[in-house]
Design an enzyme around this catalytic site. Structure first.
Site, PDB file in Angstrom:
ATOM      1  N   ASP A  55      67.509  89.932 -32.904  1.00  0.00           N
ATOM      2  CA  ASP A  55      67.284  91.365 -33.121  1.00  0.00           C
ATOM      3  C   ASP A  55      68.516  91.978 -33.771  1.00  0.00           C
ATOM      4  O   ASP A  55      69.630  91.472 -33.570  1.00  0.00           O
ATOM      5  CB  ASP A  55      66.982  92.089 -31.796  1.00  0.00           C
ATOM      6  CG  ASP A  55      66.333  93.440 -32.071  1.00  0.00           C
ATOM      7  OD1 ASP A  55      65.126  93.470 -32.350  1.00  0.00           O
ATOM      8  OD2 ASP A  55      67.044  94.463 -32.068  1.00  0.00           O
ATOM      9  N   ARG A  76      58.664  90.406 -39.220  1.00  0.00           N
ATOM     10  CA  ARG A  76      58.274  90.298 -37.804  1.00  0.00           C
ATOM     11  C   ARG A  76      57.186  89.250 -37.588  1.00  0.00           C
ATOM     12  O   ARG A  76      56.299  89.445 -36.744  1.00  0.00           O
ATOM     13  CB  ARG A  76      57.800  91.651 -37.249  1.00  0.00           C
ATOM     14  CG  ARG A  76      58.846  92.747 -37.264  1.00  0.00           C
ATOM     15  CD  ARG A  76      59.761  92.598 -36.065  1.00  0.00           C
ATOM     16  NE  ARG A  76      60.753  93.658 -36.026  1.00  0.00           N
ATOM     17  CZ  ARG A  76      60.759  94.639 -35.141  1.00  0.00           C
ATOM     18  NH1 ARG A  76      59.835  94.711 -34.220  1.00  0.00           N
ATOM     19  NH2 ARG A  76      61.696  95.542 -35.165  1.00  0.00           N
ATOM     20  N   TYR A  80      71.059 103.760 -33.630  1.00  0.00           N
ATOM     21  CA  TYR A  80      70.691 103.394 -32.249  1.00  0.00           C
ATOM     22  C   TYR A  80      71.870 103.552 -31.292  1.00  0.00           C
ATOM     23  O   TYR A  80      71.713 103.936 -30.138  1.00  0.00           O
ATOM     24  CB  TYR A  80      70.194 101.941 -32.203  1.00  0.00           C
ATOM     25  CG  TYR A  80      68.833 101.744 -32.837  1.00  0.00           C
ATOM     26  CD1 TYR A  80      67.670 102.113 -32.160  1.00  0.00           C
ATOM     27  CD2 TYR A  80      68.696 101.204 -34.101  1.00  0.00           C
ATOM     28  CE1 TYR A  80      66.411 101.936 -32.729  1.00  0.00           C
ATOM     29  CE2 TYR A  80      67.443 101.020 -34.691  1.00  0.00           C
ATOM     30  CZ  TYR A  80      66.315 101.393 -33.999  1.00  0.00           C
ATOM     31  OH  TYR A  80      65.079 101.219 -34.550  1.00  0.00           O
ATOM     32  N   ARG A  94      57.549  84.771 -24.280  1.00  0.00           N
ATOM     33  CA  ARG A  94      58.329  85.926 -23.836  1.00  0.00           C
ATOM     34  C   ARG A  94      58.196  86.114 -22.321  1.00  0.00           C
ATOM     35  O   ARG A  94      59.159  86.418 -21.629  1.00  0.00           O
ATOM     36  CB  ARG A  94      57.856  87.181 -24.566  1.00  0.00           C
ATOM     37  CG  ARG A  94      58.726  88.402 -24.317  1.00  0.00           C
ATOM     38  CD  ARG A  94      57.986  89.615 -24.839  1.00  0.00           C
ATOM     39  NE  ARG A  94      58.725  90.842 -24.840  1.00  0.00           N
ATOM     40  CZ  ARG A  94      59.091  91.530 -23.772  1.00  0.00           C
ATOM     41  NH1 ARG A  94      58.859  91.038 -22.567  1.00  0.00           N
ATOM     42  NH2 ARG A  94      59.715  92.672 -23.887  1.00  0.00           N
ATOM     43  N   ARG A 131      54.731  90.066 -31.287  1.00  0.00           N
ATOM     44  CA  ARG A 131      53.740  90.340 -30.243  1.00  0.00           C
ATOM     45  C   ARG A 131      52.281  90.151 -30.635  1.00  0.00           C
ATOM     46  O   ARG A 131      51.424  90.060 -29.770  1.00  0.00           O
ATOM     47  CB  ARG A 131      53.952  91.759 -29.713  1.00  0.00           C
ATOM     48  CG  ARG A 131      55.168  91.879 -28.833  1.00  0.00           C
ATOM     49  CD  ARG A 131      55.497  93.317 -28.537  1.00  0.00           C
ATOM     50  NE  ARG A 131      55.958  93.980 -29.747  1.00  0.00           N
ATOM     51  CZ  ARG A 131      56.304  95.269 -29.816  1.00  0.00           C
ATOM     52  NH1 ARG A 131      56.208  96.020 -28.742  1.00  0.00           N
ATOM     53  NH2 ARG A 131      56.719  95.790 -30.947  1.00  0.00           N
TER      54      ARG A 131
END
Ligand code: 1CP
Length: 358
Positions: free
Chosen positions: A77, A27, A153, A40, A31
């Site tokens: 992703d 990652r 998911y 973003r 963020r």
């Protein structure tokens, strides 16, 4: 394809000699970086960021502009595959991923098919752009979720502690779950091969939720399908071997089985030491990891000590790709990542002495 200026990561993944231990961060584009948050915001949504190759390229390169990383990972992703299968992915601010059309009924699963890869062409376009911009500086990693982790998911509809609907399906409708996993294995394999053909030089399979299973079920519902994928991957492309990394979070119980899954590198979380992992898997595979991501919140001296400890735990010789044991968290101060990357390069020279065969 450009000649690579830094192939330390690919060499270590294939257990070939290197001068220093390569390092990248799971990652690494994300963020914790203010420039990521800006891009973003400009994109308007996480999905728009993923689906606009110029923006995905921009954020892929951001961490490389700050740190001396030995690899880039394409910004995307794992949930883009279910999105391309028609489940409609959205990211709700502060809540994470959610599918508009989760697999609620048997008929939803029976209707599924391996997606047309044209629905994922934005990933391959982003890879080509990144490779153009990187111009051979470091290798680029492509990735996918494992069939089991994607199914988690898709059945649950979102991230939910313990994934109760998924485990209920495993108990009550295992054959239906197997049919879903079979389609996902084909989709994952096709998507990884298309990434390789678009230019990534290594691939990583994230089995983030494999560790929630007990041993028999792990082998039957997760590892079995990962093996289907590794068996069909393009292992040589453009006159180069394409290393495959398999990361099963919480999977340290099964290192021996994972080592026989067809992967070249095992991603290790911080449940066990690299020393123990290396003793258990022998010389057949390389290891990637395994600093606890929480360590990056500590002061720089602690980060340096912990980097030294992880390097010493692996010990001498090639076959170690330094990384965290899971993704970097958004609260990490960006300067701390520089401390880590530089410490790995500084301290690791001592473990790679030419002529020292280990
Ligand atoms: O708000 C935001 O900007 C979204 C945060 C974010 C980011 C930066 C998400 C949502 N995905 C990503 C990118 C991403 N995801 C990468 C990019 C490349 C890089 O590493 O720099 C990668 C490799 C992933 C992989 C991924 N997505 C995994 C496997 C890795 C892991 O951490 O275990 C998983 C489980 C996902 C699903 C997902 N996507 C995003 C979130 C917040 C999640 C996790 C949801 C959950 O908590 O279950």
């Amino acid at each position: 394809m450009n000649q690579l200026q830094n192939d330390r990561f690919l060499k270590a993944a294939l257990r070939e000699p290197v001068d220093r231990t390569p390092v990248w961060i799971m990652r690494q584009a994300g963020r914790y970086l203010p420039e990521y948050r800006k891009t973003r915001e400009r994109a308007g949504s996480f999905m728009r960021l993923c689906k606009t190759p110029e923006l995905a390229c921009e954020v892929t390169l951001q961490p490389l502009q700050r740190y001396a990383l030995d690899a880039a990972i394409i910004f995307s992703d794992i949930l883009t595959i279910p999105d391309a299968m028609g489940l409609g992915l959205e990211f709700v601010e502060g809540e994470g991923p959610r599918f508009l059309h989760p697999l609620s009924h048997e008929k939803d699963i029976l209707r599924l098919a391996v997606p047309d890869l044209s629905g994922l062409s934005y990933v391959y376009d982003a890879i080509r752009l990144v490779q153009h911009e990187l111009a051979g500086k470091v290798p680029l990693i492509g990735f996918c979720g494992s069939p089991w982790t994607l199914a988690a998911y898709m059945v649950e509809g979102q991230s939910r502690t313990g994934f109760p609907r998924l485990l209920k399906m495993l108990e009550e409708a295992p054959i239906l779950l197997h049919s879903l996993l079979d389609i996902l294995a084909q989709a994952v394999c096709a998507h990884l091969n298309a990434q390789i053909q678009a230019g990534v030089q290594a691939v990583m399979i994230f089995d983030t939720w494999g560790g929630m299973l007990e041993t028999g079920n792990y082998e039957e519902f997760s590892l079995y399908y990962v093996k289907q994928v590794t068996a069909e991957l393009l292992r040589h492309y453009n006159n180069r071997k394409v290393p495959v990394i398999l990361f099963t979070k919480g999977g340290s119980r099964w290192l021996e089985q994972i080592a026989r899954s067809g992967c070249d590198v095992i991603g290790v979380d911080w449940e066990i030491s690299l020393n123990e992992a290396r003793l258990r898997v022998g010389n057949g595979v390389a290891l990637q990891g395994n600093l606890n991501p929480a360590c990056l919140r500590e002061p720089p001296e602690v980060i340096r000590e912990e980097a030294a400890r992880v390097l010493a735990s692996y010990g001498r010789g090639s076959g170690h790709v330094f990384n965290l044991g899971h993704g970097i968290t958004p609260d990490v101060p960006p300067d701390h990542v520089k401390v880590l990357v530089d410490a790995v390069h500084e301290f690791s020279r001592a473990y790679h002495v030419p002529g020292d065969s280990q």
